[in-house]
Design an enzyme around this catalytic site. Structure first.
Site, PDB file in Angstrom:
ATOM      1  N   GLU A 143       7.812  17.508  -2.345  1.00  0.00           N
ATOM      2  CA  GLU A 143       6.898  17.516  -3.479  1.00  0.00           C
ATOM      3  C   GLU A 143       6.736  18.950  -3.955  1.00  0.00           C
ATOM      4  OE1 GLU A 143       3.669  13.853  -3.175  1.00  0.00           O
ATOM      5  OE2 GLU A 143       3.038  15.912  -2.811  1.00  0.00           O
ATOM      6  N   GLN A 175       7.475   5.418   0.517  1.00  0.00           N
ATOM      7  CA  GLN A 175       8.245   6.099  -0.525  1.00  0.00           C
ATOM      8  C   GLN A 175       9.631   6.463  -0.024  1.00  0.00           C
ATOM      9  OE1 GLN A 175       5.809   9.461  -1.546  1.00  0.00           O
ATOM     10  NE2 GLN A 175       4.361   8.260  -2.746  1.00  0.00           N
ATOM     11  N   GLY A 221       0.825  -1.201   0.000  1.00  0.00           N
ATOM     12  CA  GLY A 221       0.000   0.000   0.000  1.00  0.00           C
ATOM     13  C   GLY A 221       0.857   1.247   0.000  1.00  0.00           C
TER      14      GLY A 221
END
Length: 498
Positions: free
Chosen positions: A425, A121, A99
């Site tokens: 990000e 990640q 997941g």
């Protein structure tokens, strides 16, 4: 205690012993996005929205595996897990079939059964120890191990890259509260700085901690403790403990004495009140101080704006050894307000002008989604231009997360800066004109800088709303022998542009 705790949003599960072994429970868990058995049916959303919680200073039952499926702002500190720590849920089979999760941070902890990163990640582990027969395993892209004992076990064909830093150069562990049962008293415990640390130190040096009677601590309460009251107590030389709540301030909290501690419990939130004027910063540390500790806070901007949420100093001043530490600081611009409410804003989330400051787990987040229905933030609302700007020298970051600001995410102008683990990000809702054409990047080292270290760093792009081309994820001076970049990478997550 034979109890199991589910750690929810804005929850902190914290033991009150001197060491983790003083408080034992069966287990704790975070299973949002997965089934009760820890298995997901489909990879998303998984743990991608599991933020703002923590577990500290406790021990779990022997042989009990811990499911802690989280993303950013969910630290584990000073825990002893006597089974395996699992940080992501399996979906099916195969080493990549996990997941989604975007964590995370563990520090000063023992995990007897090792760590299963699964689909994380990226993940930062500082000063951990695992059992002799255990291992750190899997992960999607980046695992950074700092001053930790135990081996990372790679498998053929996996993408995850481990970055190993043998020792933590300088750290003092986060302050905490201890209850001394025989005295029926609480104490503020302030661990002393360490250099070259490897593994945990609470087993070996548990007495190397300053113990402060609560007669010298002001316990703040939401609604009753304004910034003016807190500042008066700081000026008296008291340490400050913020109990859980939202502290809406109309003037900055100012730290003006060395060795001061500002400690938040239960993710206490310092927020610029709607009626407040424009502020230079919400929290300000004056020049020339030594060993200041700021820990466990959420800090949020307001509609009238600020230059920074946290500002440390005005110039390159600071102790030759250490000016202070930031622990578990989570800055947020937007997210808790829907589009019908006034925008909030700041120029920078954290501005460090002093030298010799250490950060230990910072998530600096301009929101990409907001209440009430998790809808996306659009049109560059809730403006923040930089997550972190460093102008001081000898500043170190362990576990730095910076996301979605509208300019360079991190700008580093000071000499001899060091970042061990970086996750970034780029913003989802920008345009080519207001972002790409300006050449904004995820991590920028100033052109004049001669020495800098960056290890284990990823910059990700998801230009959701518009076609945007960003020229690079990282910028650094060319040809400088003192610039060291190790295991840096970029990832196109989804969306448009490049």
């Amino acid at each position: 205690h034979r109890a199991k705790f589910n750690v929810g949003f804005y929850n902190s599960l914290v033991g009150l012993g001197r060491e983790p072994g003083a408080v034992e429970l069966d287990a704790f868990e975070v299973l949002n996005g997965v089934g009760a058995d820890g298995v997901q049916h489909g990879a998303g959303p998984g743990a991608l929205d599991n933020f703002w919680r923590s577990v500290e200073n406790l021990t779990t039952a022997p042989g009990r595996n811990i499911y802690y499926f989280v993303s950013q702002a969910s630290p584990l500190r000073k825990v002893h897990i006597r089974g395996q720590l699992r940080l992501s849920g399996p979906v099916g089979g195969g080493i990549y079939d996990w997941g989604y999760a975007s964590g995370g941070f563990t520090a000063d902890s023992k995990i007897d059964g090792g760590v299963e990163f699964g689909g994380q990640q990226q993940y930062c582990t500082r000063n951990a120890e695992i059992g002799d027969e255990a291992a750190y395993k899997h992960g999607a892209w980046s695992n950074v191990l700092i001053g930790s004992k135990g081996m990372y076990k790679s498998e053929a064909g996996q993408l995850a890259k481990e970055t190993v830093i043998e020792h933590t150069e300088r750290i003092a562990e986060k302050p905490y509260i201890m209850f001394e049962e025989c005295e029926n008293k609480y104490y503020l415990m302030i661990p002393r700085p360490e250099v070259g640390k490897r593994g945990v130190s609470w087993e070996r040096y548990s007495n190397d901690i300053e113990r402060v009677d609560f007669e010298n601590v002001y316990v703040a309460e939401e609604g009753a403790s304004s910034a003016a009251v807190i500042n008066a107590k700081l000026a008296e030389g008291k340490h400050i403990v913020l109990t859980p709540g939202i502290y809406k301030i109309t003037e900055p909290i100012v730290i003006g004495k060395s060795n001061a501690v500002l400690l938040g419990l239960g993710l206490a939130t310092v927020e610029q009140a709607d009626e407040a004027p424009y502020m230079e910063s919400l929290i300000f540390v004056q020049d020339g101080l030594e060993d200041v500790r700021i820990a466990g806070l959420m800090v949020q901007g307001g509609p009238t704006g600020s230059n920074a949420l946290i500002k440390w100093g005005t110039r390159k001043s600071g102790s030759a050894e250490i000016a202070g530490f930031l622990y578990d600081i989570f800055c947020r611009i937007g997210g808790d307000r829907d589009a019908s409410m006034p925008e909030v804003r700041t120029n920078k989330m954290i501005l460090i002008n002093s030298s010799n400051v250490v950060g230990d787990n910072l998530w600096l987040w301009r929101a990409d989604h907001e209440v009430p229905d998790n809808v996306g933030v659009t049109d560059s609302r809730n403006k923040a231009f930089n997550a972190l700007e460093v102008n001081g020298d000898n500043v170190t970051m362990y576990g730095l997360f910076a996301e979605h600001t509208l300019g360079h995410q991190t700008v580093w102008n000071g000499e001899n800066g060091k970042t061990f683990f970086y996750q970034c990000e780029l913003p989802y809702d920008v345009t080519q004109q207001n972002f790409g054409d300006h050449g904004y990047a995820g991590y920028v080292i100033g052109d004049h800088v001669k020495t800098h270290t960056l290890k284990g760093a990823g910059v990700y792009s998801y230009f959701r709303d518009n076609d945007v081309s960003a020229p690079c994820g990282f910028r650094a001076p060319e040809g400088e022998a003192g610039i060291s970049l190790q295991h840096i990478f970029t990832v196109f997550l989804n969306g448009k542009g490049s």
